[in-house]
Design a protein around this motif. Sequence first.
Motif, short mmCIF file in Angstrom:
data_model
loop_
_atom_site.label_atom_id
_atom_site.label_comp_id
_atom_site.label_asym_id
_atom_site.label_seq_id
_atom_site.Cartn_x
_atom_site.Cartn_y
_atom_site.Cartn_z
N SER A 216 0.85 -1.20 0.00
CA SER A 216 0.00 0.00 0.00
C SER A 216 0.88 1.24 0.00
O SER A 216 2.05 1.17 0.37
N VAL A 217 0.30 2.36 -0.40
CA VAL A 217 1.03 3.62 -0.41
C VAL A 217 0.17 4.75 0.12
O VAL A 217 -1.06 4.73 0.02
N GLY A 218 0.84 5.73 0.71
CA GLY A 218 0.20 6.98 1.11
C GLY A 218 0.95 8.12 0.45
O GLY A 218 2.18 8.10 0.39
N ILE A 219 0.21 9.09 -0.05
CA ILE A 219 0.82 10.25 -0.71
C ILE A 219 0.51 11.49 0.11
O ILE A 219 -0.66 11.78 0.39
N MET A 220 1.57 12.21 0.51
CA MET A 220 1.40 13.42 1.32
C MET A 220 1.69 14.66 0.49
O MET A 220 2.60 14.68 -0.33
N GLU A 221 0.88 15.68 0.72
CA GLU A 221 1.06 16.99 0.09
C GLU A 221 0.73 18.06 1.13
O GLU A 221 -0.37 18.06 1.69
N LEU A 222 1.72 18.92 1.42
CA LEU A 222 1.51 20.06 2.31
C LEU A 222 0.89 19.66 3.64
O LEU A 222 0.03 20.35 4.19
N GLY A 223 1.33 18.53 4.18
CA GLY A 223 0.86 18.08 5.47
C GLY A 223 -0.37 17.18 5.44
O GLY A 223 -0.71 16.58 6.45
N PHE A 224 -1.04 17.12 4.31
CA PHE A 224 -2.25 16.30 4.19
C PHE A 224 -1.91 14.93 3.59
O PHE A 224 -1.04 14.83 2.72
N LEU A 225 -2.61 13.91 4.03
CA LEU A 225 -2.53 12.60 3.41
C LEU A 225 -3.60 12.56 2.32
O LEU A 225 -4.78 12.35 2.59
N VAL A 226 -3.18 12.82 1.07
CA VAL A 226 -4.16 13.00 -0.02
C VAL A 226 -4.57 11.67 -0.65
O VAL A 226 -5.60 11.60 -1.32
N GLU A 227 -3.77 10.64 -0.47
CA GLU A 227 -4.11 9.30 -0.96
C GLU A 227 -3.59 8.28 0.04
O GLU A 227 -2.51 8.43 0.58
N SER A 228 -4.38 7.24 0.29
CA SER A 228 -3.92 6.10 1.08
C SER A 228 -4.71 4.89 0.63
O SER A 228 -5.90 4.78 0.90
N THR A 229 -4.04 4.01 -0.09
CA THR A 229 -4.74 2.90 -0.71
C THR A 229 -3.76 1.79 -1.05
O THR A 229 -2.55 1.99 -0.97
N SER A 230 -4.28 0.64 -1.41
CA SER A 230 -3.39 -0.44 -1.84
C SER A 230 -2.77 -0.05 -3.18
O SER A 230 -3.38 0.67 -3.97
N LEU A 231 -1.59 -0.56 -3.42
CA LEU A 231 -0.89 -0.25 -4.68
C LEU A 231 -1.71 -0.75 -5.86
O LEU A 231 -1.81 -0.08 -6.89
N GLN A 232 -2.33 -1.91 -5.70
CA GLN A 232 -3.14 -2.48 -6.77
C GLN A 232 -4.31 -1.57 -7.12
O GLN A 232 -4.58 -1.31 -8.30
#
Length: 324
Positions: A216-232
């Motif tokens: 899974s991955v999480g993507i952060m932008e400017l302090g926010f977690l804008v995506e958090s999901t399985s890689l698939q």
Amino acid sequence: MAQELAICTRGLTKQFERHIAVNNVDLEIQMGEVYGLIGPNGAGKTTLIRMLAMAEEPTTGEIYINGVRVAGYSDHFLSEDKSNSTLKRRLGYLPDDYPLYDELTVWDYLDYFARLYRLREPRRTQRLHEVLELIQLGNKRFSQISTLSRGMKQRLSLARTIIHEPILLLLDEPVSGLDPIARMQFREIIKALQEAGMTILISSHVLSDLAELCTSVGIMELGFLVESTSLQQLYQRLSRQQIFLSTLGNLEALVSEIKNHPFVEEWEVIRNKNSVRVNFTGSQADSAELLRSLVGSGIPLTDFHCTQEDLETIFLKLGHKQAS
């Protein structure tokens, strides 16, 4: 829900004076996952990891590690809180700038940390041999740390992080500055730790490594977690399918055949390779039908293969969406 997760945060926020480094983050990581945290410099990744490692106190919000709530300042965060002390013994934290003691040997360095974690004999010596074998430094155990390569030093740092057999590993930019061979060796160790049942959170700018390692991955932008999901799921939702086609014949003839195809969204001509890259919205059966029709039209194809946009392309695409 928090009791079933290796990591769970609720409204986690960290503010430094007027700057909000981590903003209202709800993060959930399942046990046994390798979770990749990505984002540009200044996105808040290191601050988030430091809070999870109990090296930084949140401004607001809650953290649960394996269902146990991490105590904050209001709960005597800086005291020898039994709950936090127990949790810390189950964590392994590797910051991006952890110093090594160059004058020590590899064995003495690891033995020092094993003693700090109160490993007793004969388990302590057994554990040192285990981690040295895992990081492939058994033949360097009596060498001074100052003589090791950068990749060896980073593997040694990882060994120090796992000497006490934690169940959760927090790695902040562990492959920064390593060459491709050293990165490959580090990846193999991470895979072995996951297979042993460890939950791992890893931040990195080397997205190809994360794509190979992570569930899974999480993507952060400017302090926010804008995506958090399985890689698939991320690939299914945001990665466009692409087809690469090469021909022995005329490129214009190839483009003429594909440009009106209903599943061809756009294309790019690569003249130095006599090839075309196509963004394709159809299924595997549709791509097989495209291949059949091109061969039937007499196009002399030398290459036809399907691929998907990689994690780096998805990340850049999401960055543009955030910016706009």
